[in-house]
Motif scaffolding. Sequence first.
Motif, PDB file in Angstrom:
ATOM      1  N   UNK A  40       0.804  -1.210   0.000  1.00 33.69           N
ATOM      2  CA  UNK A  40       0.000   0.000   0.000  1.00 33.69           C
ATOM      3  C   UNK A  40       0.839   1.262   0.000  1.00 33.69           C
ATOM      4  N   UNK A  41       0.139   2.404   0.160  1.00 28.56           N
ATOM      5  CA  UNK A  41       0.798   3.715   0.112  1.00 28.56           C
ATOM      6  C   UNK A  41       1.844   3.811   1.223  1.00 28.56           C
ATOM      7  N   UNK A 165     -13.664   5.369 -18.268  1.00 22.99           N
ATOM      8  CA  UNK A 165     -12.270   4.947 -18.386  1.00 22.99           C
ATOM      9  C   UNK A 165     -11.988   3.853 -17.369  1.00 22.99           C
ATOM     10  N   UNK A 166     -11.329   2.775 -17.796  1.00 20.19           N
ATOM     11  CA  UNK A 166     -10.975   1.736 -16.826  1.00 20.19           C
ATOM     12  C   UNK A 166      -9.974   2.246 -15.785  1.00 20.19           C
ATOM     13  N   UNK A 167      -9.285   3.343 -16.118  1.00 18.27           N
ATOM     14  CA  UNK A 167      -8.296   3.873 -15.184  1.00 18.27           C
ATOM     15  C   UNK A 167      -8.918   4.613 -14.018  1.00 18.27           C
ATOM     16  N   UNK A 168     -10.077   5.192 -14.271  1.00 20.01           N
ATOM     17  CA  UNK A 168     -10.674   5.986 -13.205  1.00 20.01           C
ATOM     18  C   UNK A 168     -12.198   5.985 -13.311  1.00 20.01           C
ATOM     19  N   UNK A 169     -12.895   5.343 -12.380  1.00 12.38           N
ATOM     20  CA  UNK A 169     -14.363   5.378 -12.410  1.00 12.38           C
ATOM     21  C   UNK A 169     -14.860   6.786 -12.127  1.00 12.38           C
ATOM     22  N   UNK A 182      -2.788   8.311  -9.567  1.00 11.86           N
ATOM     23  CA  UNK A 182      -2.446   7.378  -8.484  1.00 11.86           C
ATOM     24  C   UNK A 182      -2.350   5.931  -8.978  1.00 11.86           C
ATOM     25  N   UNK A 183      -3.150   5.605  -9.997  1.00 13.43           N
ATOM     26  CA  UNK A 183      -3.100   4.227 -10.519  1.00 13.43           C
ATOM     27  C   UNK A 183      -1.770   3.952 -11.204  1.00 13.43           C
ATOM     28  N   UNK A 186       1.049   3.761  -8.411  1.00 15.00           N
ATOM     29  CA  UNK A 186       1.055   2.463  -7.735  1.00 15.00           C
ATOM     30  C   UNK A 186       1.656   1.366  -8.620  1.00 15.00           C
ATOM     31  N   UNK A 187       1.741   1.623  -9.918  1.00 12.81           N
ATOM     32  CA  UNK A 187       2.409   0.675 -10.820  1.00 12.81           C
ATOM     33  C   UNK A 187       3.882   1.038 -10.995  1.00 12.81           C
TER      34      UNK A 187
ATOM     35  N   UNK B  77      -6.003   3.069   1.028  1.00 10.86           N
ATOM     36  CA  UNK B  77      -4.692   2.671   1.550  1.00 10.86           C
ATOM     37  C   UNK B  77      -3.698   2.341   0.449  1.00 10.86           C
ATOM     38  N   UNK B  78      -4.166   2.274  -0.778  1.00  9.69           N
ATOM     39  CA  UNK B  78      -3.263   1.989  -1.892  1.00  9.69           C
ATOM     40  C   UNK B  78      -2.820   0.532  -1.943  1.00  9.69           C
ATOM     41  N   UNK B  79      -3.504  -0.353  -1.225  1.00 14.15           N
ATOM     42  CA  UNK B  79      -3.158  -1.782  -1.299  1.00 14.15           C
ATOM     43  C   UNK B  79      -3.966  -2.394  -2.436  1.00 14.15           C
TER      44      UNK B  79
END
Lengths: 245, 137
Positions: A40-41, A165-169, A182-183, A186-187, B77-79
Amino acid sequence: MSDRDPVGISRRRLLGGAAALAGAALTPGLFLVQARPQGGADAGVRWGLLVDTTRCREECQACVEACREENGWPAADNGTGDIHWIRKVDLQDPETDGAGHSVPVMCQHCAEPPCVSVCPTRASFRRADGIVLVDKHRCIGCRYCMVACPFHARAFVHAPVEERSPNHPRGKGTVESCTLCVHRIDRGEAPACVERCAEAGHTALVFGDLNDPDSEIRQALREHSAEALRPDLELGAGVRYHGLS
Amino acid sequence: MRRRHRLAWIGSGAALVLAATALALAVGGLPGDGGEPAAIADRPEPRGEACVHDDPETMRREHMDLLRSHKDASVREGRRDAERSMQGCVECHATPAEQQAQGAPEMAFCTSCHEYTAVEMGCFDCHSSEMEGHDER
């Protein structure tokens, strides 16, 4: 309970046994909240963006277009309201009458975000790594955050969403703003605007971890002076601008 | 005399209820003995061997809670976990293209039950149900 208790078990032992039993029963449930490998973050990270206004071209809209394509929000249209996760703003000091600046303005990902303070449902929140987001499952569309934001960074979805968009609802009745992609973060990728700006040959946007002294953004900040928009508000913005003053 | 009348009324009412129940059972069969309702039986087969979340019975009962829990973990939480994301659901459960060509809705796996049980499902008002170009949301 006396020592000559016929059952031969004291109150304390009974309670102790019950607690141990309860612990054993709960232990399997602990796996439900076990952290996933991704973790997570990271609270040790502070994501930030540096905008070099001396390299940003007035006519260029590459960052805006990249954001729109990545996150699927519509171009300004009288019918759908004005959605703007990122917009180009022309700034000019009225007192000096000097040359203006054209800069992209988006959510500044404040350390102390007013939008989070005013949100009545805790839909607006700040992630551990400093990214300010809207949890749309909690957003009731009251738009307090839009009023509170000094940067006019948030927008309200007035109409049903046609293209998803599948990236952001995105959904009617909720507030949205820049997520710093953020997506992608996280990658392990940089935000879409940063990537497109570099592709366009301007490299006016630098992304990175403000807490890491060796990161590209920290090195750039050492070389150039940079300030936040409205520094008088002391919001601790994660987005800094070089060359404004 | 009045008491006897009242008893007679109650007796005939009870007999009527019993008769109606017997008739309903004779026509419709006992609940649960006739397999799944037609609407549920018609849902498209999911791809893959088993649901990554849990067994089908648990998923049928608890999918909404699991989805909400995963949303909190990934958004707040970014998990993230690609398999357990909404797009992960779409990967396995979206209607195959050939069935869509015959007029089946994109997410017929979900809508077949949701329509049968009259539970409104708003997931795909906001989330994309497309299978390509997705990330982990």
